[in-house]
Design an enzyme around this catalytic site. Sequence first.
Site, PDB file in Angstrom:
ATOM      1  N   CYS A   1     -56.975 -58.523  34.606  1.00 20.55           N
ATOM      2  CA  CYS A   1     -56.663 -58.951  35.980  1.00 20.55           C
ATOM      3  C   CYS A   1     -55.923 -60.280  35.946  1.00 20.55           C
ATOM      4  O   CYS A   1     -54.775 -60.330  35.526  1.00 20.55           O
ATOM      5  CB  CYS A   1     -57.928 -59.017  36.842  1.00 20.55           C
ATOM      6  SG  CYS A   1     -59.311 -59.909  36.102  1.00 20.55           S
ATOM      7  N   SER A   2     -56.585 -61.371  36.355  1.00 19.25           N
ATOM      8  CA  SER A   2     -55.887 -62.655  36.383  1.00 19.25           C
ATOM      9  C   SER A   2     -56.855 -63.804  36.120  1.00 19.25           C
ATOM     10  O   SER A   2     -56.719 -64.868  36.708  1.00 19.25           O
ATOM     11  CB  SER A   2     -55.176 -62.847  37.719  1.00 19.25           C
ATOM     12  OG  SER A   2     -56.122 -62.748  38.771  1.00 19.25           O
ATOM     13  N   CYS A   3     -57.852 -63.597  35.245  1.00 24.59           N
ATOM     14  CA  CYS A   3     -58.803 -64.657  34.914  1.00 24.59           C
ATOM     15  C   CYS A   3     -58.026 -65.883  34.422  1.00 24.59           C
ATOM     16  O   CYS A   3     -57.138 -65.764  33.578  1.00 24.59           O
ATOM     17  CB  CYS A   3     -59.772 -64.191  33.832  1.00 24.59           C
ATOM     18  SG  CYS A   3     -60.829 -62.838  34.369  1.00 24.59           S
TER      19      CYS A   3
ATOM     20  N   CYS B   1     -54.957 -62.592  30.632  1.00 25.71           N
ATOM     21  CA  CYS B   1     -56.075 -61.755  31.057  1.00 25.71           C
ATOM     22  C   CYS B   1     -55.485 -60.376  31.278  1.00 25.71           C
ATOM     23  O   CYS B   1     -54.796 -60.154  32.273  1.00 25.71           O
ATOM     24  CB  CYS B   1     -56.717 -62.274  32.342  1.00 25.71           C
ATOM     25  SG  CYS B   1     -57.926 -61.106  33.015  1.00 25.71           S
TER      26      CYS B   1
END
Lengths: 94, 210
Positions: free
Chosen positions: B115-117, B112
């Site tokens: 961000c940090s999906c 991602c």
Amino acid sequence: MTPRFKPGDRVRVRADSPPGHIRTPKYVQGKTGEVAGIHGAFRNPETLAYGRDGLPKQFLYVVRFDERDLWQQYRGSPRDTLLVDVYEHWLDPA
Amino acid sequence: MHDDHHDDPHAPLAHDHPQTEFEKRVDAVQALLIEKGIITPDDVRRAVEEMDSRSPALGAKVIARAWVDPAFKGRLLANAKRAIAELGIEFTQEAALFAVENTEKVHHVVVCTLCSCYPRGLLGYPPDWYKSLNYRSRVVVDPRGVLKEFGLELDANVEVRVLDSTADMRYLVIPPRPAGTERMDEEELASLVTRDSMIGVARARTPALQ
């Protein structure tokens, strides 16, 4: 509500940097790829982020790019691809 | 039982670091939401407890079933949320879930960049490296180089597909079933499925030599 694009369509990602929360990475903006699939319609995270209802829903596509079209210096195989999820309002026909 | 632990030497209890601006903001928002009656402290506790209960073991169970049951694998690839529900796993995230299959010819790796999906409902918290700027910025530009740093060298004739999970779709990689596992049952197979193999930066483990 019907999707504007279908798998196989060539699309260009809009090059835009409106102020606020956006979910379209800069490195694919202005680039041309191909619709690989349609994930369905989702509430728009760009308005949800500000406490609004995210409606109308936006179709979310998975768009395929050749890695070599994204990076001039790409070192891998010419068959390597990158797939990224992009909402319909960020796509124009190419 | 005697109560002697009071004598254990230990450092005085204290915050291990000064609160950051983000932590202060989160605390303030949480306090306001509770004060306004929008959430309760128990809602917060339950959400944390629910998140902490998720781990790569759930994903491994799904992969092992896909390895032994081709019809299940078909359903997993067609509609991942519905397929994992067959195993009693509820994907509580609002986002959708999509499974992709790694083979000898095609290798998917997930990132991602924004961000940090991450499919937390199936794999738990993402590893720190998944959230690092280093991984996020480099795997899209040079996936083969980054995979090599993880110890995974791919043949030139394998097609690499980087999946940038930027929005409402979470991706689960189905790694190929390792050779030499024909006699293993589902539980043994699940022990070979690592978190990293479900992100696409590694292969599943190979069984220990007998």
